[in-house]
Design a protein around this motif. Structure first.
Motif, PDB file in Angstrom:
ATOM      1  N   THR A  83      11.991  81.371  29.363  1.00  0.00           N
ATOM      2  CA  THR A  83      12.649  81.720  28.103  1.00  0.00           C
ATOM      3  C   THR A  83      11.711  82.515  27.220  1.00  0.00           C
ATOM      4  OG1 THR A  83      14.082  80.842  26.359  1.00  0.00           O
ATOM      5  CG2 THR A  83      11.995  79.711  26.723  1.00  0.00           C
ATOM      6  N   THR A  84      12.269  83.173  26.213  1.00  0.00           N
ATOM      7  CA  THR A  84      11.481  83.911  25.237  1.00  0.00           C
ATOM      8  C   THR A  84      11.008  82.944  24.164  1.00  0.00           C
ATOM      9  OG1 THR A  84      13.302  85.496  25.449  1.00  0.00           O
ATOM     10  CG2 THR A  84      11.472  86.113  24.001  1.00  0.00           C
ATOM     11  N   VAL A  85       9.705  82.899  23.911  1.00  0.00           N
ATOM     12  CA  VAL A  85       9.219  82.035  22.840  1.00  0.00           C
ATOM     13  C   VAL A  85       8.829  82.833  21.602  1.00  0.00           C
ATOM     14  CG1 VAL A  85       8.461  80.191  24.378  1.00  0.00           C
ATOM     15  CG2 VAL A  85       6.855  82.011  23.770  1.00  0.00           C
ATOM     16  N   GLU A  86       8.552  84.137  21.789  1.00  0.00           N
ATOM     17  CA  GLU A  86       8.204  84.956  20.622  1.00  0.00           C
ATOM     18  C   GLU A  86       8.371  86.427  20.952  1.00  0.00           C
ATOM     19  OE1 GLU A  86       4.620  85.702  17.353  1.00  0.00           O
ATOM     20  OE2 GLU A  86       4.489  84.025  18.747  1.00  0.00           O
ATOM     21  N   VAL A  87       8.781  87.199  19.950  1.00  0.00           N
ATOM     22  CA  VAL A  87       8.746  88.658  19.999  1.00  0.00           C
ATOM     23  C   VAL A  87       8.018  89.102  18.740  1.00  0.00           C
ATOM     24  CG1 VAL A  87      10.049  90.800  20.115  1.00  0.00           C
ATOM     25  CG2 VAL A  87      10.944  88.749  21.236  1.00  0.00           C
ATOM     26  N   ALA A  88       6.918  89.838  18.927  1.00  0.00           N
ATOM     27  CA  ALA A  88       6.066  90.174  17.790  1.00  0.00           C
ATOM     28  C   ALA A  88       5.612  91.623  17.857  1.00  0.00           C
ATOM     29  CB  ALA A  88       4.844  89.246  17.758  1.00  0.00           C
TER      30      ALA A  88
ATOM     31  N   LEU B  75       0.284  85.624  14.791  1.00  0.00           N
ATOM     32  CA  LEU B  75       1.317  85.208  15.734  1.00  0.00           C
ATOM     33  C   LEU B  75       2.026  83.956  15.233  1.00  0.00           C
ATOM     34  CD1 LEU B  75      -0.691  85.863  19.007  1.00  0.00           C
ATOM     35  CD2 LEU B  75       1.157  87.258  18.054  1.00  0.00           C
ATOM     36  N   ARG B  76       3.197  83.661  15.825  1.00  0.00           N
ATOM     37  CA  ARG B  76       4.056  82.614  15.304  1.00  0.00           C
ATOM     38  C   ARG B  76       4.110  81.368  16.195  1.00  0.00           C
ATOM     39  NH1 ARG B  76       4.849  87.405  14.964  1.00  0.00           N
ATOM     40  NH2 ARG B  76       5.592  88.548  13.151  1.00  0.00           N
ATOM     41  N   HIS B  77       4.169  81.562  17.497  1.00  0.00           N
ATOM     42  CA  HIS B  77       4.361  80.434  18.411  1.00  0.00           C
ATOM     43  C   HIS B  77       3.011  79.896  18.903  1.00  0.00           C
ATOM     44  CE1 HIS B  77       5.869  78.058  21.811  1.00  0.00           C
ATOM     45  NE2 HIS B  77       7.062  78.149  21.240  1.00  0.00           N
ATOM     46  N   PRO B  78       2.878  78.578  19.030  1.00  0.00           N
ATOM     47  CA  PRO B  78       1.617  78.011  19.522  1.00  0.00           C
ATOM     48  C   PRO B  78       1.204  78.534  20.898  1.00  0.00           C
ATOM     49  CG  PRO B  78       2.983  76.292  18.552  1.00  0.00           C
ATOM     50  CD  PRO B  78       3.827  77.529  18.592  1.00  0.00           C
ATOM     51  N   TYR B  79       2.188  78.802  21.780  1.00  0.00           N
ATOM     52  CA  TYR B  79       1.836  79.328  23.101  1.00  0.00           C
ATOM     53  C   TYR B  79       1.289  80.747  22.998  1.00  0.00           C
ATOM     54  CZ  TYR B  79       2.187  81.110  27.851  1.00  0.00           C
ATOM     55  OH  TYR B  79       1.904  81.698  29.062  1.00  0.00           O
TER      56      TYR B  79
ATOM     57  N   GLY C  25       9.367  89.218  13.019  1.00  0.00           N
ATOM     58  CA  GLY C  25       9.374  88.933  14.445  1.00  0.00           C
ATOM     59  C   GLY C  25      10.393  87.850  14.746  1.00  0.00           C
ATOM     60  N   MET C  26      10.390  87.369  15.990  1.00  0.00           N
ATOM     61  CA  MET C  26      11.286  86.296  16.412  1.00  0.00           C
ATOM     62  C   MET C  26      10.461  85.192  17.052  1.00  0.00           C
ATOM     63  SD  MET C  26      14.377  87.441  15.667  1.00  0.00           S
ATOM     64  CE  MET C  26      15.449  86.361  16.625  1.00  0.00           C
ATOM     65  N   VAL C  27      10.867  83.946  16.831  1.00  0.00           N
ATOM     66  CA  VAL C  27      10.110  82.826  17.387  1.00  0.00           C
ATOM     67  C   VAL C  27      11.057  81.675  17.728  1.00  0.00           C
ATOM     68  CG1 VAL C  27       9.643  81.752  15.134  1.00  0.00           C
ATOM     69  CG2 VAL C  27       8.052  81.369  17.048  1.00  0.00           C
ATOM     70  N   ARG C  28      10.674  80.891  18.753  1.00  0.00           N
ATOM     71  CA  ARG C  28      11.424  79.710  19.165  1.00  0.00           C
ATOM     72  C   ARG C  28      10.521  78.493  18.957  1.00  0.00           C
ATOM     73  NH1 ARG C  28      15.804  79.541  22.606  1.00  0.00           N
ATOM     74  NH2 ARG C  28      15.340  81.590  23.499  1.00  0.00           N
TER      75      ARG C  28
ATOM     76  N   HIS D  21       8.149  74.476  14.155  1.00  0.00           N
ATOM     77  CA  HIS D  21       6.977  74.328  13.301  1.00  0.00           C
ATOM     78  C   HIS D  21       6.371  75.665  12.868  1.00  0.00           C
ATOM     79  CE1 HIS D  21       7.007  70.054  14.047  1.00  0.00           C
ATOM     80  NE2 HIS D  21       6.899  70.238  15.358  1.00  0.00           N
ATOM     81  N   ALA D  22       6.872  76.770  13.437  1.00  0.00           N
ATOM     82  CA  ALA D  22       6.285  78.078  13.122  1.00  0.00           C
ATOM     83  C   ALA D  22       6.514  78.434  11.661  1.00  0.00           C
ATOM     84  CB  ALA D  22       6.893  79.147  14.021  1.00  0.00           C
ATOM     85  N   THR D  23       5.488  78.983  11.036  1.00  0.00           N
ATOM     86  CA  THR D  23       5.569  79.379   9.616  1.00  0.00           C
ATOM     87  C   THR D  23       5.038  80.797   9.438  1.00  0.00           C
ATOM     88  OG1 THR D  23       3.396  78.390   9.179  1.00  0.00           O
ATOM     89  CG2 THR D  23       5.341  77.011   8.776  1.00  0.00           C
TER      90      THR D  23
END
Length: 307
Positions: A222-227, A239-243, A299-302, A305-307
């Motif tokens: 799956t997509t977890v982030e688009v930045a 960046l937004r996602h922990p991964y 951007g986009m994030v899944r 907790h992302a801020t």
């Protein structure tokens, strides 16, 4: 309007187990990406994260035991199987990861010429071979006579001469020397600057950052982030996602910090957020359901907790 939209794509495979029992394994779930004209979108992630399957789904070349849901739109219209077949190799071109896509019984020069849609095919083929440092005698060779790098440049040539509106390049640079890699990447940038849309599937984040406009990070199907590429700098604070942050910091040129654990196998996916078992920010809420993609800081994030 994006030229290519993939919305909530899910792909599963029906496989036989012991005793001829069948098992359905989901390998991609709720995957979302969009591609604009004049843009290069780099898709990165570990092996098995679904990058190549996405390319095959867009082109309609998944095997018969695959079940697909979600929508894939081209120029705003949902793609049907017949439309995928008519666009494949013409308006949507694939530079495949495997050199086995070359026809073993056909001279490579002729293979490239079949992708030329306007003008003199022979002149176009010879011009692109010269551009990619392939000598003229290579056009008379069969694929088994090529080195790995020569075969990859031949595949790249077919996309260059096709005048496609969308180019999907699946790991196009392994086995190439630095000079040819730089030339290939500059070709992709040139395609985009001339209005083409390019999806670059790669493990090489560093090279992708030199030409891409956006980076889509995949994890476990799956997509977890688009930045934007500008976010991939420093220690990943943009960046937004922990991964995504962990992947960036794990690179040798950065902090070289390994990510504990491993990406789950499709047959053993955790409930909720797929990265939760390895995430330092995970809470009980993360295991309840997979988060939806949401907009955040251009951007986009899944991630909840992302801020």
């Amino acid at each position: 309007m994006p030229i290519l939209e993939v919305e909530n794509l899910s792909i599963s495979f029906n496989q036989y187990t012991t005793g001829l029992k069948q098992k359905n394994i989901q390998v991609i779930s709720s995957l979302n990406v969009t591609l604009e004209e004049g843009e290069i979108l780099a898709v990165v992630g570990a092996s098995g994260s679904g990058k190549s399957l996405l390319a095959h789904a867009i082109l309609g070349i998944l095997p018969d035991n695959a079940t697909i849901s979600g929508t894939i739109k081209y120029n705003g219209e949902v793609l049907t199987n017949s439309q995928q077949a008519s666009l494949r190799g013409k308006e949507i071109a694939l530079i495949p990861q495997s050199t086995n896509y070359l026809d073993p019984l056909m001279r490579v020069g002729n293979q490239v010429r079949t992708s030329v849609r306007t003008g003199d095919a022979t002149l176009a083929q010879r011009a692109v071979f010269k551009r990619l440092h392939l000598k003229q005698n290579v056009e008379k060779m069969f694929p088994f006579q090529l080195s790995g790098g020569m075969a990859r440049r031949t595949l790249l040539s077919t996309a260059i001469v096709s005048d496609a509106k969308v180019i999907i390049a699946d790991e196009p640079t392994p086995g190439l020397d630095p000079v040819v890699i730089k030339e290939a990447l500059s070709n992709f940038r040139e395609f985009a600057d001339n209005g083409c849309a390019v999806m670059l599937i790669t493990h090489d984040i560093e090279s992708a950052l030199t030409i891409a406009d956006k980076i889509a990070v995949f994890y476990a199907g799956t997509t977890v982030e688009v930045a934007p590429v500008e976010n991939f700098t420093g220690d990943g604070e943009g960046l937004r996602h922990p991964y995504s942050k962990a992947l960036w910091r794990a690179l040798p040129q950065n902090e070289f910090i390994p990510i504990p654990g491993s990406q789950p196998h499709p047959s053993a996916l955790p409930s909720g957020c797929l990265f939760a078992p390895r995430c330092i920010k995970a809470t009980a809420a993360c295991s309840q359901q997979q988060p939806e993609m949401r907009e955040l800081r251009n951007g986009m994030v899944r991630c909840i907790h992302a801020t």
